[in-house]
Write a protein that holds these residues in place. Structure first.
Motif, PDB file in Angstrom:
ATOM      1  N   GLY A   1       0.811  -1.210   0.000  1.00 44.17           N
ATOM      2  CA  GLY A   1       0.000   0.000   0.000  1.00 44.17           C
ATOM      3  C   GLY A   1       0.846   1.262   0.000  1.00 44.17           C
ATOM      4  O   GLY A   1       0.582   2.208  -0.757  1.00 44.17           O
ATOM      5  N   PHE A   2       1.886   1.289   0.825  1.00 38.99           N
ATOM      6  CA  PHE A   2       2.748   2.477   0.867  1.00 38.99           C
ATOM      7  C   PHE A   2       3.637   2.558  -0.369  1.00 38.99           C
ATOM      8  O   PHE A   2       3.989   3.658  -0.803  1.00 38.99           O
ATOM      9  N   ARG A   3       4.004   1.420  -0.929  1.00 40.71           N
ATOM     10  CA  ARG A   3       4.784   1.439  -2.178  1.00 40.71           C
ATOM     11  C   ARG A   3       3.961   2.049  -3.300  1.00 40.71           C
ATOM     12  O   ARG A   3       4.484   2.837  -4.120  1.00 40.71           O
ATOM     13  N   ALA A   4       2.663   1.750  -3.352  1.00 40.61           N
ATOM     14  CA  ALA A   4       1.798   2.311  -4.387  1.00 40.61           C
ATOM     15  C   ALA A   4       1.544   3.796  -4.146  1.00 40.61           C
ATOM     16  O   ALA A   4       1.492   4.595  -5.089  1.00 40.61           O
ATOM     17  N   ALA A   5       1.372   4.184  -2.878  1.00 37.91           N
ATOM     18  CA  ALA A   5       1.064   5.580  -2.550  1.00 37.91           C
ATOM     19  C   ALA A   5       2.285   6.481  -2.660  1.00 37.91           C
ATOM     20  O   ALA A   5       2.166   7.647  -3.063  1.00 37.91           O
TER      21      ALA A   5
ATOM     22  N   ASP B   1       0.013  -3.209  10.557  1.00 39.50           N
ATOM     23  CA  ASP B   1      -1.148  -4.096  10.645  1.00 39.50           C
ATOM     24  C   ASP B   1      -2.211  -3.816   9.593  1.00 39.50           C
ATOM     25  O   ASP B   1      -3.335  -4.338   9.687  1.00 39.50           O
ATOM     26  N   ALA B   2      -1.902  -2.964   8.608  1.00 41.51           N
ATOM     27  CA  ALA B   2      -2.817  -2.653   7.499  1.00 41.51           C
ATOM     28  C   ALA B   2      -4.098  -1.970   7.956  1.00 41.51           C
ATOM     29  O   ALA B   2      -5.116  -2.029   7.264  1.00 41.51           O
ATOM     30  N   THR B   3      -4.083  -1.292   9.097  1.00 43.46           N
ATOM     31  CA  THR B   3      -5.279  -0.578   9.563  1.00 43.46           C
ATOM     32  C   THR B   3      -5.281   0.884   9.116  1.00 43.46           C
ATOM     33  O   THR B   3      -6.325   1.523   9.132  1.00 43.46           O
ATOM     34  N   TYR B   4      -4.114   1.423   8.755  1.00 42.96           N
ATOM     35  CA  TYR B   4      -4.036   2.815   8.304  1.00 42.96           C
ATOM     36  C   TYR B   4      -4.062   2.864   6.783  1.00 42.96           C
ATOM     37  O   TYR B   4      -3.529   1.985   6.105  1.00 42.96           O
ATOM     38  N   ASP B   5      -4.661   3.914   6.261  1.00 46.72           N
ATOM     39  CA  ASP B   5      -4.850   4.068   4.822  1.00 46.72           C
ATOM     40  C   ASP B   5      -3.605   4.688   4.180  1.00 46.72           C
ATOM     41  O   ASP B   5      -3.359   5.887   4.347  1.00 46.72           O
ATOM     42  N   PRO B   6      -2.812   3.917   3.436  1.00 48.07           N
ATOM     43  CA  PRO B   6      -1.601   4.485   2.809  1.00 48.07           C
ATOM     44  C   PRO B   6      -1.906   5.614   1.832  1.00 48.07           C
ATOM     45  O   PRO B   6      -1.066   6.496   1.626  1.00 48.07           O
ATOM     46  N   ALA B   7      -3.092   5.617   1.244  1.00 42.56           N
ATOM     47  CA  ALA B   7      -3.437   6.649   0.262  1.00 42.56           C
ATOM     48  C   ALA B   7      -3.457   8.039   0.880  1.00 42.56           C
ATOM     49  O   ALA B   7      -3.328   9.036   0.168  1.00 42.56           O
ATOM     50  N   ALA B   8      -3.620   8.120   2.202  1.00 42.13           N
ATOM     51  CA  ALA B   8      -3.663   9.424   2.868  1.00 42.13           C
ATOM     52  C   ALA B   8      -2.271  10.024   3.061  1.00 42.13           C
ATOM     53  O   ALA B   8      -2.146  11.212   3.386  1.00 42.13           O
ATOM     54  N   ALA B   9      -1.219   9.237   2.859  1.00 38.68           N
ATOM     55  CA  ALA B   9       0.140   9.709   3.130  1.00 38.68           C
ATOM     56  C   ALA B   9       0.523  10.897   2.262  1.00 38.68           C
ATOM     57  O   ALA B   9       1.172  11.835   2.731  1.00 38.68           O
ATOM     58  N   SER B  10       0.121  10.884   0.994  1.00 37.44           N
ATOM     59  CA  SER B  10       0.478  11.992   0.088  1.00 37.44           C
ATOM     60  C   SER B  10      -0.112  13.308   0.573  1.00 37.44           C
ATOM     61  O   SER B  10       0.558  14.352   0.562  1.00 37.44           O
ATOM     62  N   ALA B  11      -1.372  13.283   1.020  1.00 35.65           N
ATOM     63  CA  ALA B  11      -2.014  14.505   1.518  1.00 35.65           C
ATOM     64  C   ALA B  11      -1.361  14.972   2.813  1.00 35.65           C
ATOM     65  O   ALA B  11      -1.196  16.184   3.035  1.00 35.65           O
ATOM     66  N   MET B  12      -0.966  14.046   3.652  1.00 34.57           N
ATOM     67  CA  MET B  12      -0.316  14.407   4.913  1.00 34.57           C
ATOM     68  C   MET B  12       1.041  15.046   4.652  1.00 34.57           C
ATOM     69  O   MET B  12       1.415  16.042   5.270  1.00 34.57           O
ATOM     70  N   ILE B  13       1.790  14.481   3.698  1.00 37.59           N
ATOM     71  CA  ILE B  13       3.096  15.051   3.337  1.00 37.59           C
ATOM     72  C   ILE B  13       2.924  16.429   2.714  1.00 37.59           C
ATOM     73  O   ILE B  13       3.673  17.372   3.024  1.00 37.59           O
ATOM     74  N   ALA B  14       1.930  16.566   1.841  1.00 37.52           N
ATOM     75  CA  ALA B  14       1.686  17.861   1.196  1.00 37.52           C
ATOM     76  C   ALA B  14       1.334  18.926   2.235  1.00 37.52           C
ATOM     77  O   ALA B  14       1.806  20.068   2.142  1.00 37.52           O
ATOM     78  N   LYS B  15       0.542  18.571   3.214  1.00 35.75           N
ATOM     79  CA  LYS B  15       0.180  19.529   4.266  1.00 35.75           C
ATOM     80  C   LYS B  15       1.412  19.938   5.066  1.00 35.75           C
ATOM     81  O   LYS B  15       1.599  21.118   5.375  1.00 35.75           O
TER      82      LYS B  15
ATOM     83  N   VAL C   1       2.013  22.080  14.160  1.00 31.84           N
ATOM     84  CA  VAL C   1       1.518  20.734  13.866  1.00 31.84           C
ATOM     85  C   VAL C   1       0.145  20.836  13.208  1.00 31.84           C
ATOM     86  O   VAL C   1      -0.510  21.877  13.251  1.00 31.84           O
ATOM     87  N   GLY C   2      -0.288  19.750  12.604  1.00 30.07           N
ATOM     88  CA  GLY C   2      -1.596  19.709  11.961  1.00 30.07           C
ATOM     89  C   GLY C   2      -2.188  18.317  12.019  1.00 30.07           C
ATOM     90  O   GLY C   2      -1.543  17.360  12.466  1.00 30.07           O
ATOM     91  N   GLU C   3      -3.430  18.202  11.561  1.00 34.81           N
ATOM     92  CA  GLU C   3      -4.138  16.922  11.549  1.00 34.81           C
ATOM     93  C   GLU C   3      -4.881  16.753  10.231  1.00 34.81           C
ATOM     94  O   GLU C   3      -5.322  17.737   9.630  1.00 34.81           O
ATOM     95  N   ILE C   4      -5.016  15.514   9.811  1.00 32.31           N
ATOM     96  CA  ILE C   4      -5.822  15.166   8.637  1.00 32.31           C
ATOM     97  C   ILE C   4      -6.616  13.915   8.988  1.00 32.31           C
ATOM     98  O   ILE C   4      -6.062  12.955   9.543  1.00 32.31           O
ATOM     99  N   GLU C   5      -7.890  13.904   8.667  1.00 31.27           N
ATOM    100  CA  GLU C   5      -8.703  12.721   8.923  1.00 31.27           C
ATOM    101  C   GLU C   5      -8.330  11.611   7.948  1.00 31.27           C
ATOM    102  O   GLU C   5      -8.172  11.842   6.747  1.00 31.27           O
ATOM    103  N   THR C   6      -8.160  10.408   8.483  1.00 36.05           N
ATOM    104  CA  THR C   6      -7.814   9.249   7.662  1.00 36.05           C
ATOM    105  C   THR C   6      -8.703   8.075   8.042  1.00 36.05           C
ATOM    106  O   THR C   6      -9.149   7.964   9.190  1.00 36.05           O
TER     107      THR C   6
END
Length: 308
Positions: free
Chosen positions: A24-28, A86-100, A186-191
Motif C-alpha cells: 500500500g505504501f509502495r503504491a502511494a 497491521d494494514a489498519t491505516y490508509d496508505p493513500a492518505a500519506a500523500s495529503a499528509m506530506i503535502a500539508k 503541527v496539523g491533523e488530517i482525517e484518515t
C-alpha cells in the motif's frame, strides 16, 4: 530538489498484514524508502516483509517505544511517515499528509482516525482516547483530536530532536507532549481506520495500556511542569495543616493551652513538607527550563520543513 521520504513501520507478529501494508505504501509513495523494524516476532513477519520489498531491520528490546527510538536514530530522511504494520491505516492518505506538512511548514501531521468498520476500533479504546485527549488538553493547554494515532508524518527536525524515553505503546503520548511543550507547528488530517486483515490480532490491552498511558501523562506533567505539580501538592499539604491547626488555635486563644500536642506536631510537619514541596517545584522548574532550551536548540539546529 525533492525531499527524501522514509516510511517507517514498527512490527510485531504481523505476518498476515505486513505485505499488504508495504504494498500500500509502495503504491502511494513510489519514491519512498520503506523500512520495517521487527520487534522479536515469532512468526514470518521478517521473511514476508523482505519478500514484499521492504528494508528489514530488527530491534531486540521489546516495546513499540524502543522500536521508535531505534527507527528515529537509524533512518536518515527529510520526511518520515510512521504507521503500524497491521494494514489498519490508509496508505493513500500519506500523500495529503506530506503535502500539508510541506505547504504549511509543519513539523508533524497526525492522521486522525475515522473508523468505518465496526470491529476496527473497540468501544473502550474510543472512550479511553477521548478521556486521555481531554486530560492532555487540561494539563498542557492544548491537545490533538486523536493523541493515540500511530499514523504520523514528521519533519527531520522533529525526529532528530526527539529524545524518546518511552518503552511501550505510550510512545504516541510522549510524541504529542514533545510537540506541545516545544510549541511546534503541527496539523491533523482525517484518515480512514480499517479493520485488521484476517489472521492479524491486536497487541493492545485496553486497561493495562490505558493505565500505562495515564501514568505516562502524569509523569510527563511532573517532569515538564514541576512548579504546578509540586505547587498543588504544597497547597494540599498547607490546606490540611490549616484544617488541623484552626481548632488548636481557637482552643489556645480561649484557654491559653495546647491540649493536643500530637496534632500540633502533625500540623507543623505538614507545613514543613508543604514548604519543601514548594521549593522543590521552584528548583526543578529552573532545571526544566534549561532542559527545554537545550531541546529547542537541538530542534532549531535542523533545517525547517519548507527549506529546499
Amino acid at each position: 530538489m525533492e525531499p527524501r521520504i522514509a516510511v517507517i513501520l514498527p512490527c510485531y507478529n504481523e505476518e498476515a498484514a505486513i505485505a499488504q501494508t508495504v504494498a500500500g505504501f509502495r503504491a502511494a509513495l513510489p519514491d519512498a524508502a520503506i523500512y520495517v523494524y521487527d520487534n522479536n516476532s515469532a512468526d514470518r513477519t521478517v521473511e514476508v516483509a523482505r519478500a514484499a520489498g521492504a528494508v528489514v531491520r530488527t530491534e531486540r528490546m521489546q516495546g513499540k517505544g524502543n522500536v521508535v527510538r531505534r527507527m528515529f536514530a537509524d533512518v536518515d530522511a527529510d520526511i518520515y511517515v510512521m504507521a503500524d504494520g497491521d494494514a489498519t491505516y490508509d496508505p493513500a492518505a500519506a500523500s495529503a499528509m506530506i503535502a500539508k506538512l510541506r505547504e504549511e511548514g509543519l513539523d508533524m501531521v497526525v492522521g486522525t482516525r475515522i473508523h468505518e468498520a465496526a470491529d476496527a476500533y473497540r468501544r473502550g479504546h474510543v472512550l479511553g482516547n477521548r478521556a486521555m485527549t481531554g486530560l492532555l488538553a487540561q494539563l498542557f493547554g492544548r491537545s490533538f483530536t486523536d493523541i493515540f494515532s500511530g499514523y504520523r508524518v514528521f519533519s527531520r527536525r522533529f525526529v532528530k530532536s526527539f529524545p524518546v524515553l518511552s518503552a511501550g505503546f505510550e510512545i504516541e503520548t510522549e510524541i504529542s507532549v514533545h510537540a506541545l511543550e516545544l510549541k511546534m507547528p503541527v496539523g491533523e488530517i482525517e484518515t480512514r481506520y480499517l479493520a485488521r486483515p484476517e489472521g492479524s490480532a491486536s497487541k493492545l490491552s485496553t486497561y493495562r495500556d490505558g493505565a500505562r498511558i495515564a501514568r505516562t501523562i502524569v509523569t510527563l506533567y511532573r517532569i515538564e511542569k514541576p512548579m504546578l505539580f509540586f505547587g498543588w501538592i504544597a497547597l494540599a499539604l498547607a490546606g490540611l495543616a490549616v484544617i488541623l491547626a484552626v481548632p488548636l488555635a481557637m482552643t489556645y486563644m480561649e484557654t491559653g493551652l495546647v491540649p493536643r500536642f500530637p496534632t500540633a506536631i502533625l500540623a507543623t510537619g505538614l507545613v514543613i513538607l508543604s514548604a519543601l514541596s514548594l521549593f522543590a517545584g521552584l528548583i526543578l522548574d529552573t532545571v526544566v527550563r534549561g532542559r527545554r532550551e537545550m531541546r529547542r536548540l537541538a530542534y532549531l539546529a535542523q533545517p525547517a520543513p519548507m527549506a529546499e
